[in-house]
Design a protein around this motif. Structure first.
Motif, mmCIF file in Angstrom:
data_model
loop_
_atom_site.group_PDB
_atom_site.id
_atom_site.type_symbol
_atom_site.label_atom_id
_atom_site.label_comp_id
_atom_site.label_asym_id
_atom_site.label_seq_id
_atom_site.Cartn_x
_atom_site.Cartn_y
_atom_site.Cartn_z
ATOM 1 N N GLN A 195 4.739 11.622 -10.022
ATOM 2 C CA GLN A 195 5.423 11.848 -11.291
ATOM 3 C C GLN A 195 6.933 11.647 -11.224
ATOM 4 O O GLN A 195 7.591 11.538 -12.256
ATOM 5 C CB GLN A 195 5.131 13.274 -11.792
ATOM 6 N N GLY A 196 7.491 11.654 -10.033
ATOM 7 C CA GLY A 196 8.927 11.464 -9.889
ATOM 8 C C GLY A 196 9.754 12.651 -10.351
ATOM 9 O O GLY A 196 10.921 12.499 -10.712
ATOM 10 N N ARG A 197 9.164 13.842 -10.358
ATOM 11 C CA ARG A 197 9.885 15.053 -10.766
ATOM 12 C C ARG A 197 9.269 16.274 -10.099
ATOM 13 O O ARG A 197 8.140 16.221 -9.608
ATOM 14 C CB ARG A 197 9.836 15.231 -12.289
ATOM 15 N N GLN A 198 10.019 17.364 -10.101
ATOM 16 C CA GLN A 198 9.515 18.620 -9.562
ATOM 17 C C GLN A 198 8.537 19.253 -10.555
ATOM 18 O O GLN A 198 8.744 19.187 -11.763
ATOM 19 C CB GLN A 198 10.674 19.591 -9.303
ATOM 20 N N PRO A 199 7.445 19.867 -10.078
ATOM 21 C CA PRO A 199 6.513 20.519 -11.006
ATOM 22 C C PRO A 199 7.112 21.791 -11.583
ATOM 23 O O PRO A 199 7.812 22.527 -10.886
ATOM 24 C CB PRO A 199 5.304 20.838 -10.116
ATOM 25 N N ASP A 200 6.857 22.051 -12.883
ATOM 26 C CA ASP A 200 7.304 23.305 -13.468
ATOM 27 C C ASP A 200 6.299 24.400 -13.117
ATOM 28 O O ASP A 200 5.309 24.161 -12.418
ATOM 29 C CB ASP A 200 7.467 23.180 -14.982
ATOM 30 N N GLU A 201 6.536 25.618 -13.598
ATOM 31 C CA GLU A 201 5.708 26.753 -13.197
ATOM 32 C C GLU A 201 4.261 26.582 -13.663
ATOM 33 O O GLU A 201 3.328 26.931 -12.941
ATOM 34 C CB GLU A 201 6.292 28.064 -13.743
ATOM 35 N N ASN A 202 4.072 26.064 -14.870
ATOM 36 C CA ASN A 202 2.706 25.840 -15.351
ATOM 37 C C ASN A 202 1.971 24.844 -14.466
ATOM 38 O O ASN A 202 0.810 25.051 -14.101
ATOM 39 C CB ASN A 202 2.725 25.332 -16.795
ATOM 40 N N ILE A 225 0.799 -1.238 0.000
ATOM 41 C CA ILE A 225 0.000 0.000 0.000
ATOM 42 C C ILE A 225 0.824 1.277 0.000
ATOM 43 O O ILE A 225 0.290 2.368 -0.176
ATOM 44 C CB ILE A 225 -0.953 0.000 1.226
ATOM 45 N N ILE A 226 2.132 1.164 0.194
ATOM 46 C CA ILE A 226 2.938 2.373 0.367
ATOM 47 C C ILE A 226 2.785 3.333 -0.800
ATOM 48 O O ILE A 226 2.540 4.528 -0.618
ATOM 49 C CB ILE A 226 4.420 1.998 0.566
ATOM 50 N N GLY A 227 2.916 2.806 -2.022
ATOM 51 C CA GLY A 227 2.785 3.675 -3.194
ATOM 52 C C GLY A 227 1.418 4.315 -3.281
ATOM 53 O O GLY A 227 1.285 5.489 -3.609
ATOM 54 N N LEU A 228 0.370 3.533 -2.947
ATOM 55 C CA LEU A 228 -0.977 4.077 -3.020
ATOM 56 C C LEU A 228 -1.202 5.181 -2.001
ATOM 57 O O LEU A 228 -1.870 6.179 -2.264
ATOM 58 C CB LEU A 228 -1.999 2.963 -2.778
ATOM 59 N N LEU A 229 -0.656 5.002 -0.831
ATOM 60 C CA LEU A 229 -0.833 6.033 0.193
ATOM 61 C C LEU A 229 -0.172 7.332 -0.216
ATOM 62 O O LEU A 229 -0.681 8.424 0.040
ATOM 63 C CB LEU A 229 -0.261 5.535 1.529
ATOM 64 N N LEU A 230 0.986 7.220 -0.867
ATOM 65 C CA LEU A 230 1.625 8.430 -1.386
ATOM 66 C C LEU A 230 0.729 9.094 -2.419
ATOM 67 O O LEU A 230 0.586 10.315 -2.451
ATOM 68 C CB LEU A 230 2.978 8.080 -2.010
ATOM 69 N N PHE A 231 0.083 8.264 -3.235
ATOM 70 C CA PHE A 231 -0.829 8.813 -4.255
ATOM 71 C C PHE A 231 -1.986 9.561 -3.603
ATOM 72 O O PHE A 231 -2.441 10.594 -4.092
ATOM 73 C CB PHE A 231 -1.361 7.680 -5.119
ATOM 74 N N ILE A 260 5.019 15.176 -6.848
ATOM 75 C CA ILE A 260 6.387 14.651 -6.920
ATOM 76 C C ILE A 260 6.391 13.139 -6.715
ATOM 77 O O ILE A 260 7.089 12.391 -7.420
ATOM 78 C CB ILE A 260 7.285 15.343 -5.874
ATOM 79 N N ALA A 261 5.576 12.664 -5.749
ATOM 80 C CA ALA A 261 5.521 11.228 -5.476
ATOM 81 C C ALA A 261 4.953 10.457 -6.664
ATOM 82 O O ALA A 261 5.398 9.358 -6.980
ATOM 83 C CB ALA A 261 4.666 10.970 -4.235
ATOM 84 N N GLU A 285 1.591 22.770 -0.476
ATOM 85 C CA GLU A 285 2.779 21.937 -0.349
ATOM 86 C C GLU A 285 2.413 20.454 -0.374
ATOM 87 O O GLU A 285 3.133 19.631 -0.951
ATOM 88 C CB GLU A 285 3.517 22.277 0.949
ATOM 89 N N GLN A 286 1.278 20.101 0.235
ATOM 90 C CA GLN A 286 0.829 18.711 0.194
ATOM 91 C C GLN A 286 0.519 18.286 -1.244
ATOM 92 O O GLN A 286 0.868 17.184 -1.670
ATOM 93 C CB GLN A 286 -0.409 18.532 1.073
#
Length: 708
Positions: free
Chosen positions: A74-81, A19-25, A71-72, A64-65
């Motif tokens: 997509q595995g990347r930081q969000p861009d400005e858009n 469940i770890i991945g799902l909880l992050l989702f 990030i969890a 922030e949440q």
């Protein structure tokens, strides 16, 4: 952590990592706990919902949440858009939490610890828990794994623990929302009379004759519409013209594009690299060090090669091809290996002749036409010209050229013909497929040869000097433009500039027309500029750098939340008012005419049309041959056969309808089935309608523009 404590009191444990991945989702869920500070100063207030101020710190915590959830996932930081969309998500969550909680409190809705426990290990398992702990092989949910996971939660990484705490916090609000929405859904009902009326409307048909005088038969220039008439129309239809805050601007863009000198500089560099590439001891390393694009070691078939390189087939190992200029990039290609591939590739052109029907006669006619065209080509006609003239698919613009393609990408009959050919040239007979008859010319016969190619690509980028020149041009325009009038004059005298208008920009917009990432421009339009002074209509902006261009704008209009003013909707409403005035003229003239529809049309003039519409369905509101005309359809079903209506204003023009015959449904209505259908339709709309209604009454004030 009431839920965890309750479960621990009732159960035993082991680890269930599934469940770890799902909880992050779940961090990105729509329901988040938290309380707004009511004591923050106005300079820290992001907005107001139902009388409760939303301070910056609380909103930023929700944001922030949402960011961490992204990030969890997509595995990347969000861009400005993306951040713009996440801010909207956080704002909607905040709005929901505050406005709906007040509704929950009014009704006394609560969620107990027992209910929360039931959602995790009881009889009403939360869908995410059920999905996470269902064995994909057996499809069986295993409740013991949930218990095992929770018993060992404090031994898992801090990020995982925090993820579950947020998931737990979401359970209460989600259950409250479900209770509230279910109350409303259960309050919806459909009576037997409604069901019968609905069924009758869907199954009643009529044959109708009508006279139509379209509005367009009277020129717009002959009907003058005043601002007073427009305002009166808006006042009468206020519900249709409710608007949010909006700003209108005019702007110009000065692109930063590479100059001829910039291109020459890159070409010189590429020429030098070409010489070095020829003798490079390690081709892949050379490409990695000198190319703007990542190195690709894959073997390519001709179908996957750049066209410039493909035109040089067959390629020689060790040879450097190029440089080639295409789409702002100079490219060098060095062939570093070759081998036979698993799939063949070929290049062909075709002319597709489709049958004009499904009958044997239509098929025979298509075959005869294809054979005739083929014979003309054999006699010397140009294949490409014939493809443009007779082809019936999207390749007509390219003279029938299909380019290179690998085996397995075309329909079987076509592939058998192309890949069965051993040489280039015209195939002797048309080939039939499910699409029709194909006249095929093999441009390059099949080959299995593939090549490994090391590519060095250099993008033609504007130099600092070019960028500075564009910036100086923008600053010069800024110096000449001090208000709306001078802005327009300065733009008009420079033929290289094109003024663009953007109307009704909302507070949360991320883009302005085709300008992506233009948030700073929107914030300026709403009064948040570097000087800290409110932006007024007529003010000219600073020079904004947005992507690869400089932008200068002038504020041309402001719109406040409420009912639209005349200026903002004048073109749209003027057209509607103009149609009303035209209708008055047409109705007056038609009302003086007597007799049948044909006699009325003759008396009116050539712009009056009499037509027949068969099988008009009451429930659709559509009049065949005209379009959406619910009033006309309703009137037709209210007439006796042979009876005609008085002239009336419709959507497309003035109409007079005459009923020819009306057929009511003969099969008895299955009231139960129809009621269930209508109930499902109404229930499906309840959630969205509820949200919009509560939002409307929450008196929302969105002031995020001050900060973002």
């Amino acid at each position: 952590m009431a839920l965890i404590n309750t479960i621990r009191e009732k159960s035993g444990w082991a680890v269930g990592a599934i469940i770890i991945g799902l909880l992050l989702f779940m961090l990105g869920g729509d329901f988040l706990y938290g309380r707004n500070s009511l004591f923050a100063g106005n300079d820290r207030v992001v907005g107001e919902v139902a009388g409760e101020k939303v301070d910056y710190e609380t909103f930023n915590a929700t944001l922030e949440q949402a960011k961490q959830a992204f990030i969890a996932q997509q595995g990347r930081q969000p861009d400005e858009n993306t951040m713009g969309y996440l801010r909207d998500q956080a704002w909607n969550q905040t709005l929901y939490r505050i406005a709906f909680q007040k509704e929950f409190d009014k009704l006394g809705l609560k969620v107990s610890d027992d209910e929360l426990t039931d959602m995790v290990q009881g009889n009403n398992i939360h869908p995410s828990i059920r999905q996470a702990f269902t064995d994909p092989q057996t499809g069986q949910f295993d409740k013991t794994k949930v218990i095992e996971y929770l018993r060992n939660l404090d031994k898992l990484p801090p990020q995982t623990q925090e993820a579950f705490r947020n998931f737990e916090a979401n359970l209460g609000p989600e259950r409250l929302a479900a209770k509230y929405n279910n109350l409303l859904k259960l309050s919806t009902y459909v009576t037997a009379a409604e069901a019968k009326r609905f069924d009758e409307a869907q199954n009643s048909k009529a044959n109708v004759r009508y006279l139509l005088v379209p509005y367009f038969t009277i020129s717009d220039s002959s009907v003058k519409v005043t601002d007073e008439q427009v305002q009166a129309y808006i006042d009468k239809n206020k519900g249709r013209y409710k608007v949010e805050d909006g700003r209108s601007i005019e702007y110009v863009t000065i692109p930063v594009t590479a100059s001829v000198e910039d291109s020459a500089t890159v070409r010189k560099t590429v020429d030098e690299l070409a010489t070095q590439f020829t003798t490079a001891p390690n081709d892949s390393l050379f490409a990695k060090l000198n190319s703007d694009q990542p190195y690709n070691a894959a073997y390519l078939s001709p179908a996957d090669m750049p066209e410039k390189l493909r035109s040089q087939l067959p390629l020689q190992v060790g040879k450097v091809y190029g440089p080639y200029a295409e789409n702002g990039t100079y490219s060098l290609f060095k062939v570093t290996g070759q081998k036979a591939g698993a799939q063949a590739a070929a290049r062909a052109s075709h002319i597709l002749i489709k049958p004009e029907g499904t009958t044997p006669e239509a098929d025979a006619a298509a075959k005869a036409k294809a054979t005739d065209i083929l014979n003309k080509i054999k006699g010397g006609a140009d294949f490409a010209a014939m493809a443009r003239q007779y082809g019936t698919d999207g390749t007509t613009t390219t003279g029938g050229d299909l380019g290179w393609f690998q085996q397995g990408r075309m329909v079987p009959e076509f592939e058998k013909a192309v890949f069965g050919a051993t040489s280039a040239g015209l195939l002797p007979a048309p080939v039939k497929t499910s699409f029709g008859y194909h006249i095929i010319k093999i441009t390059a016969p099949k080959t299995t040869q593939t090549y490994q190619v090391a590519a060095v690509q250099k993008t033609i980028q504007p130099t600092d000097a070019t960028r500075d020149a564009a910036y100086q041009k923008a600053q010069q325009l800024k110096g000449e433009a001090t208000d709306l009038e001078s802005f327009r004059k300065a733009v008009a005298k420079d033929k290289s500039l094109q003024k663009v208008e953007a109307k009704g920009l909302g507070r949360g917009e991320q883009a302005v027309n085709n300008l992506q990432g233009a948030r700073q421009l929107v914030r300026w339009a709403y009064g948040f500029n570097p000087e800290g002074t409110p932006t007024q209509v007529g003010d000219v902006s600073e020079v904004f750098e947005i992507g690869d261009q400089y932008v200068i704008a002038v504020l041309t209009g402001e719109r406040t939340k409420g009912v639209a003013d005349v200026a903002s909707v004048k073109p749209e409403v003027s057209a509607l008012v103009r149609n009303e005035l035209k209708a008055e003229q047409i109705i007056k003239k038609l009302s003086a005419a007597k007799g049948s529809l044909e006699q009325m049309a003759q008396a009116y003039g050539p712009n009056a049309q009499v037509k027949t519409a068969d099988n008009v369905v009451l429930g659709t509101g559509q009049l065949p041959g005209v379009g959406n005309e619910p009033l006309a359809v309703g009137k037709a079903f209210g007439l006796k056969p042979g009876q005609k209506s008085a002239p009336f204003q419709g959507e497309q023009g003035v109409l007079v309808v005459e009923a020819v015959s009306v057929q009511k449904p003969t099969v008895p209505t299955d009231v139960k089935s129809v009621r269930q259908q209508l109930m499902a339709q109404r229930a499906a709309r309840t959630d969205n309608l509820t949200y919009e209604a509560i939002k409307q009454h929450a008196n929302v004030k969105d002031e995020r523009t001050k900060f973002f």
